[in-house]
Enzyme design. Structure first.
Site, PDB file in Angstrom:
ATOM      1  N   SER A 314       0.896  -1.345   0.049  1.00  8.70           N
ATOM      2  CA  SER A 314       0.036  -0.015   0.028  1.00  8.70           C
ATOM      3  C   SER A 314       0.934   1.308  -0.051  1.00  8.70           C
ATOM      4  O   SER A 314       0.152   2.515  -0.401  1.00  8.70           O
ATOM      5  CB  SER A 314      -0.989   0.012   1.290  1.00  8.70           C
ATOM      6  OG  SER A 314      -0.070  -0.101   2.285  1.00  8.70           O
ATOM      7  N   ASP A 428       4.913  -7.803   6.296  1.00 14.22           N
ATOM      8  CA  ASP A 428       5.579  -9.045   6.659  1.00 14.22           C
ATOM      9  C   ASP A 428       5.839  -9.007   8.264  1.00 14.22           C
ATOM     10  O   ASP A 428       5.646  -9.767   9.025  1.00 14.22           O
ATOM     11  CB  ASP A 428       6.740  -9.572   5.976  1.00 14.22           C
ATOM     12  CG  ASP A 428       6.300  -9.749   4.523  1.00 14.22           C
ATOM     13  OD1 ASP A 428       6.154 -10.923   4.256  1.00 14.22           O
ATOM     14  OD2 ASP A 428       6.353  -8.750   3.722  1.00 14.22           O
ATOM     15  N   HIS A 569       0.139   5.099   6.904  1.00 17.36           N
ATOM     16  CA  HIS A 569       0.783   5.304   5.545  1.00 17.36           C
ATOM     17  C   HIS A 569       1.397   6.740   5.413  1.00 17.36           C
ATOM     18  O   HIS A 569       1.299   7.564   6.157  1.00 17.36           O
ATOM     19  CB  HIS A 569      -0.564   5.201   4.302  1.00 17.36           C
ATOM     20  CG  HIS A 569      -1.001   3.754   4.609  1.00 17.36           C
ATOM     21  ND1 HIS A 569      -2.216   3.435   5.258  1.00 17.36           N
ATOM     22  CD2 HIS A 569      -0.852   2.548   3.783  1.00 17.36           C
ATOM     23  CE1 HIS A 569      -2.337   1.861   5.086  1.00 17.36           C
ATOM     24  NE2 HIS A 569      -1.566   1.409   4.102  1.00 17.36           N
TER      25      HIS A 569
END
Length: 1357
Positions: A314, A428, A569
């Site tokens: 993203s 991850d 983000h």
């Protein structure tokens, strides 16, 4: 305590489950109020799952009725705790669909109607509104509750992701909070409703953790939520908190409501001003592509790029990049046109992205994404990043990207050069703690490898940016800082593994290490060379995210303007700065890339330049030992130049080198740990003279020059010693010192003259000289032999030979490596370095302790060596011919030693001995030397950073020449006037004997208590300073070399001032100019040898009459120097018995001392070679003749030869006194002849002319400078063994020429403590008595010089 619930019918009794929860809750409250009533649960209606509101209405009415009818309850006055359980069992509130959101809002409004009913009917009530949706959903994975069966999950009309669920979950909670906070429930004094959220990161139950559906766990969580202020109920719950009941405190004694929590609906405004988009000025001038389309990725210019693509998650998809402050829901929008690595919205001046930067070089760039949308939309183009993706998803992205590129008709898949940026790993790491095997660093790297393998196999002409995974722990700073407005529920759901552990927990430490291993594994994959097997493809690691820190405001708070409204983000500002950071990384050489980018400060866009015109790859970044040359102008001069100042690199035909082990190549390629192999001389790899292979594999100065002239000769190849054919013109010898340099030069000159490959007269030559390191390794063993003055003498002699013998030569004089570098590497790496051999390898550098006087002395010697080199070159001595110059290359002056993360110096640049450089070091040294050669004087780089990228320097059209002082327009600095003729005292061994010695053969300098002197006007220091009148008879006894005590050693170098450093209470020295202050200086002007016995008697009497002297106990040092006047009048003795009489008078003098003085050490100084000191220039012959009558006849060469013969006879007559037995019967008496004046040659200035500053105005006596030199010569002779004393004086200025006693040699030398055997005494004595025979070979030079001087003097007259 009462409860309402809305449940679906299940086999378990809902009433029973409710009672369990409420019983636990009432038990908690009973700790505070024992009279609390037993809880009740209103029964719901079965079989009406589809009508939650209807069921809750029934329960509400039943509840109100029950409360009013309860006889134990004062309905109007008792406070009531009501808990309303409800659930959206379908979880449709997590769907991002606007239609479903409207449906949800209608249900919420109906629920509020029920709450309003309670508000109207029930006084004094605290209502908990508890949504069990998430808890019930978990029963699908774990176990069912007593409230509900497995929910029927909602079928959302749009795809849901982890991000969308987290955002919608937060939005749902915020909606409730905002609704209740603004409602009338919050304004009434006797009624409130508080939403108690159950949204938290849920872990599977274990022995330590109860299932969240367990009634006791639910009850405890409700209570603990009630104890938290509104707005802080969504914080992480650790394991301990799940088990412990939270208590009210003195500061917070109330159940928290919206009002007493000071709750305000969150607007999530950033602390700093948020810029949704950030443009950048573009100022690069060189925007041209390559002349022809490059066939190699290692010569790829930005303008050559025609296609751009990207893979990732993203952060590359651009989630929230264009979201406005506080608009959390907009984080679900993928602003691909703003994406840092591939977005192409607008242009560089309004939107900064890598694609927009590249469009400035090539406006026809293809593949960038624009606008908003997912990866499968047309606007995404080659931005195939997928929100929520992990490393395992890269393979499918790579396959999709390759397919899209092949199918795109607007690009030429085979011919167009492509940039593909890959960035993955955040997701991850965020999930890694839940499955350590699945998210192991090895699996992470393997997944990246699989994706890159696809690109490598399928995509031609590609430059792949592998951006290193971000250091993600900075997210904790945003989460924990309460002054920063962030939706913590979203952060916690997106990245639980980063946020849920304590700072010092084992789990958190493991996460940090896993993050580092992700980075390290990726780097190792790229460095393996797996993707450098084709010339048109490479993968380059871009590590600017490696050590990134969370940007902060001026107040020191985390700056959430760099983040989208979800604080996870990137905002548009961070996308812009990431693009600039990536671009900078792409231009920075491999091995020298920025790893900690400063996001707080906006940086300009870096521009390619002539030095770095290409995108950097492993190969063109000079990784390994080779170097890529980018030079365009490689042509020689139109015709062979006649001036060294117009010399181009391609004009060089011959290369040669001189020096020690470093230049000889010792240990350059020795295997790690193989100390014995350091003896191997890898001459073909030597920085200044090696020519193995080519520049692409081996970086040396000859290999660089061969890029300009393929016919270069002289370089060494392979291995071998100096006599091997492989050595050729590399004539360096291992462990050579400055004193060996002249012989190297002589051999080199002969080789160049005799070798047919060299046109000695016509070929231009570069000769590189490096010397000095071995001298410093041994300087402490003999500080006179290795003094800066002697070092300078040896270096000057060698360069003089080159200057005299070699035409057409540019000589590089390279600074030696500072010994502090060697010390750090050697001593701070005891596991790697042979510390047990320190004294053998480089004793004087490696054995001194930190902060010791010995180390300070080493540093002083080092600076003196370097200073003397600079002064020699800048004297202009070697700039007298048009075809020759010496240029000092100062690259080693301030060498920087790389330091590893553990704080140890990086020994990987050194051979196994940790002293000599290995090939990695030699490669950098070669690049630095070449750069120095092209840098103008006055602007040369004097710092060698071994880890820095040293670009291959190139001559240019404007500056095509190797730089010299003239073509640099450099003026040698005017030498500052010397303020005084003092000396620096560097000796550390200053102590006297532990007890007063009884033997003169055990005498230390500090044992001397009294100094005295006999002699003539040289000892009275006649004319030592200029006179203001024509009278030259002023005796400056305080400046006398052997007895003066004016000032201190730092300003006046005399024997007493030296001895004062050992014994400040010394007696007997002279001061000033008056007879009254002469002390024990009994010398008289005009005295001859025949006057010495009388002076001896006078001295003895003066000592006896001095009350401060203990004649019997004090050790005395007496210096006798006589003979100048005897020589000046030798022609008056017709019988020619001068020598015999001279010796007889001195023996009589010594006999007096032997008889009268106890405890005495006598210096007998040999008379100087007078002919060698006779000067020309300002000296007038009448004045010299008046003082020295026998010089009237020296116009005749025969007369001069006769003068020298008599001079030699006087010297040899007394030279044997050191070996005679007549003065050895007493233990406290010694006579030592000091021969430093034996071979006195004319001192020269820096231009090679005669230096008259050593002499007084009459040119016969010595100036203050001359006296200082005599004092140094005498002192150094006293510390040299008999039979091994220096027999010439070093007339060069240096403040560090004084020799020092050492722990091994602390005594003043006598015949006995020299420990010569009887046969050695006879041998040395024989050689001393007949020393004139070998010296006669140089007499012709001295006589010839004197003859020329006299001839010039006669012409002037």
């Amino acid at each position: 305590m009462v409860s309402m619930k809305k449940t679906q019918s299940i086999e378990n009794e809902p009433q029973h489950a409710c009672m369990e929860v409420m019983t636990v809750l009432s038990d908690i409250i009973r700790h505070f109020n024992p009279s609390v009533l037993m809880p009740t649960c209103s029964p719901g209606k079965s079989g009406a799952a589809h009508n939650m509101v209807e069921d809750l209405w029934m329960q509400a009415k039943e509840l109100v009725r029950h409360l009013k009818e309860n006889p134990q309850l004062d309905f109007e006055n008792d406070w009531k705790l009501i808990t309303v359980f409800f659930s959206n069992t379908s979880q449709c509130h997590l769907c991002p669909s606007a239609q479903q959101k409207r449906h949800l809002m209608r249900n919420m409004e109906k629920l509020c109607e029920i709450l309003d009913y309670l508000h109207q009917e029930v006084p004094r009530a605290f209502v908990n509104l508890v949504d069990l949706s998430e808890v019930l959903a978990m029963s699908h994975h774990h176990q069912e509750t007593g409230f509900s069966p497995i929910p029927e999950l909602c079928h959302c009309s749009e795809d849901t992701t982890k991000l969308s669920k987290a955002v919608m979950q937060w939005s749902y909670q915020e909606t409730w909070e905002g609704l209740l906070a603004s409602s009338k429930f919050n304004k009434h004094e006797s009624f409130t409703v508080v939403f108690q959220p159950f949204f938290y990161e849920v872990e599977p139950p274990s022995e330590e953790r109860s299932a969240p559906q367990d009634p006791s766990t639910l009850a405890l969580r409700i209570w603990n939520n009630m104890m938290k202020p509104v707005g802080h109920k969504d914080e992480l719950i650790d394991t301990l908190e799940r088990k412990m009941m939270k208590c009210p405190s003195q500061e917070s004694p109330y159940l928290f409501t919206y009002r007493n929590s000071n709750y305000q609906a969150k607007t999530l405004k950033p602390i700093a001003k948020l810029q949704v988009r950030e443009g950048t000025e573009f100022s690069c001038s060189d925007k041209d592509p390559s002349d022809t389309v490059p066939t190699t990725v290692h010569r790829l210019r930005p303008a050559d790029i025609k296609v751009i693509g990207a893979m990732g998650d993203s952060l590359t998809a651009g989630n929230g990049a264009g979201a406005k402050p506080g608009n959390v829901l907009d984080v679900l929008t993928q602003y691909r046109g703003l994406s840092w690595s591939v977005g192409g919205d607008e242009n560089i001046r309004t939107v900064t992205t890598l694609a927009n930067i590249l469009r400035e070089f090539n406006p026809s760039l293809k593949g960038f994404s624009v606008g908003t949308g997912k990866e499968n939309t047309a606007k995404a183009s080659f931005n195939q990043a997928v929100a929520g993706a992990k490393a395992e998803d890269l393979v499918s992205q790579a396959q999709k990207l390759v397919s899209l590129m092949k199918a795109d008709k607007t690009i030429n898949f085979q011919e167009d050069w492509k940039i593909i940026t890959v960035f993955i790993g955040g997701n991850d790491l965020c999930a890694s703690c839940n499955d350590l095997v699945h998210y192991s660093p090895q699996n992470f790297t393997d997944n990246i490898k699989k994706a890159l393998d696809i690109l490598h196999a399928e995509v031609p002409r590609a430059f792949v940016n592998m951006v290193e995974v971000i250091q993600i722990i900075g997210l904790r700073e945003l989460y924990k800082e309460t002054q920063v407005s962030c939706p913590r529920l979203i952060l916690r759901n997106l990245c639980p593994c980063v946020l849920k552990f304590e700072d010092n927990s084992a789990e958190f430490v493991a996460l940090v290490e896993r993050n580092r291993q992700y980075q390290k594994g990726t780097e190792q994959l790229i460095k393996s060379g797996r993707y450098d097997t084709r010339d048109d493809f490479t993968v380059v690691l871009q590590p600017f995210f490696e050590n990134v820190a969370v940007p902060r405001t001026p107040e020191g708070l985390p700056d959430n303007s760099f983040f989208a409204p979800d604080c996870f983000h990137f905002s548009g500002k961070t996308h812009a700065r990431s693009a600039i950071a990536l671009w900078r990384n792409m231009l920075e050489p491999v091995g020298h890339k920025t790893r900690q980018y400063d996001f707080e400060n906006k940086m300009p866009i870096m521009c390619p330049n002539q030095t770095l015109p290409f995108l950097s790859t492993y190969k063109n970044s000079n990784q390994g030992y080779g170097t890529w040359t980018l030079c365009k102008d490689k042509a020689p001069s139109a015709s062979p130049p006649t001036s060294v100042h117009a010399l181009r690199p391609a004009d060089i035909q011959v290369v040669a080198a001189l020096g020690g082990s470093l230049t000889a190549g010792n240990g350059i390629s020795s295997p790690e740990g193989d100390l014995s192999d350091v003896n191997t001389q890898y001459r073909g790899l030597s920085y200044s003279a090696g020519g193995d292979e080519s520049l692409e594999n081996v970086t040396t100065l000859p290999n660089i020059l061969r890029e300009f002239n393929g016919n270069l000769t002289g370089y060494a190849v392979g291995i071998g010693d100096v006599n091997s054919t492989n050595a050729f013109l590399n004539q360096a010898v291992p462990r050579a010192k400055a004193e060996n340099l002249a012989s190297q030069v002589q051999i080199l000159v002969q080789k160049m003259k005799n070798d047919q490959r060299v046109n000695f007269l016509q070929d231009w030559k570069v000769i590189t000289v490096m010397i000095g390191a071995s001298d410093l390794c041994d300087f402490c063993t003999d500080s006179n032999r290795y003094s800066a003055a002697n070092f300078l003498d040896h270096l000057r002699n060698a360069l003089d030979i080159l200057h005299r013998e070699v035409p057409r030569a540019l000589v590089n004089l390279v600074d030696f490596m500072n010994p502090s570098i060697i010390r750090q590497v050697f001593l701070k790496n005891p596991d790697k370095c042979p510390v047990h051999q320190a004294s053998v390898l480089c004793n004087c550098v490696l054995t001194p302790g930190e902060n010791s006087p010995e180390l300070a002395r080493l540093e002083a010697f080092t600076k003196s060596y370097q200073s003397s080199m600079l002064q020699l070159v800048e004297s202009g001595r070697y700039d007298t011919r048009e075809d020759f110059t010496v240029v000092l290359q100062p690259l080693f002056l301030n060498a920087r030693l790389p330091i590893l993360e553990d704080g140890h110096p990086d020994a990987s640049f050194f051979a196994p001995d940790c002293i000599l450089p290995n090939q990695k070091f030699h490669s950098q040294l070669s690049r630095a030397l070449w750069a120095n050669m092209l840098e103008p004087l006055g602007k040369k780089t004097d710092t060698l950073d071994l880890r820095a990228f040293i670009a291959m320097a190139c001559p240019t059209q404007d500056e095509p020449f190797l730089r010299t002082f003239r073509n640099s327009d450099y003026m040698y600095p005017t030498k500052p006037a010397i303020q005084n003729w003092g000396s620096d005292f560097l000796c550390t061994e200053r102590n006297p004997s532990s007890s007063v010695p009884s033997s003169v053969h055990e005498l230390r300098p500090a044992d001397i208590k009294v100094v005295a002197a006999l002699g003539d006007s040289v000892t009275t220091a006649l004319g030592a300073r200029p006179s203001e009148s024509s009278n030259l008879t002023t005796p400056w006894r305080g400046l006398s070399w052997s007895i003066g005590g004016d000032g201190t050693l730092e300003t006046h170098t005399t024997l007493p001032n030296i001895l004062k450093k050992f014994n400040p209470s010394i007696l007997g020295f002279s001061t000033g100019t008056l007879e009254e202050t002469a002390g024990l200086n009994v010398a008289q002007e005009g005295a001859r040898a025949q006057d010495m016995p009388a002076q001896a008697q006078a001295l003895v009497e003066r000592m006896r009459n001095t009350p401060t002297i203990n004649l019997e106990e004090d050790w005395k040092l007496v210096t006798l120097f006589i003979g100048v006047n005897d020589l000046c009048h030798y022609c008056e003795n017709p019988e020619n018995l001068l020598a015999n009489d001279y010796v007889k008078h001195i023996q009589q003098t010594l006999d007096i001392f032997y008889k009268e003085l106890p405890r005495v050490f006598i210096n007998v100084v040999e008379v100087m070679e007078l002919a060698g000191l006779h000067q020309d220039g300002k000296c007038s012959m009448p004045l010299v003749a008046q003082n020295c009558s026998c010089f009237k006849h020296t116009q005749s060469p025969m007369a001069m030869q006769e003068l020298k013969r008599v001079n030699w006879n006087l010297q040899s007559g007394i030279s044997g006194l050191s070996y005679g037995q007549q003065y050895m019967q007493r233990e406290d008496f010694a006579v030592v002849v000091q021969p430093f004046f034996r071979q006195t040659l004319i001192p020269l200035n820096e231009q090679g002319g005669m230096d008259l500053t050593f002499f007084s105005e009459d040119c016969l006596h010595f100036s203050e400078r001359g006296h200082a030199e005599m004092a140094i010569g005498l002192w150094n002779n006293m510390l040299e063994p008999v039979g091994h004393k220096t027999t010439s004086n070093n007339f060069t200025y240096s403040r560090t020429k004084l020799k020092c006693p050492s722990p091994e040699s602390p005594l003043l030398y006598t015949l006995r403590n020299t420990q010569l055997l009887p046969d050695q005494v006879a041998e040395v004595s024989s050689k001393v008595l007949y020393w004139a025979v070998p010296v006669a070979a140089i007499s012709g030079l001295v006589v010839g010089i004197l003859g020329v001087m006299l001839w010039r003097a006669r012409r002037r007259s």
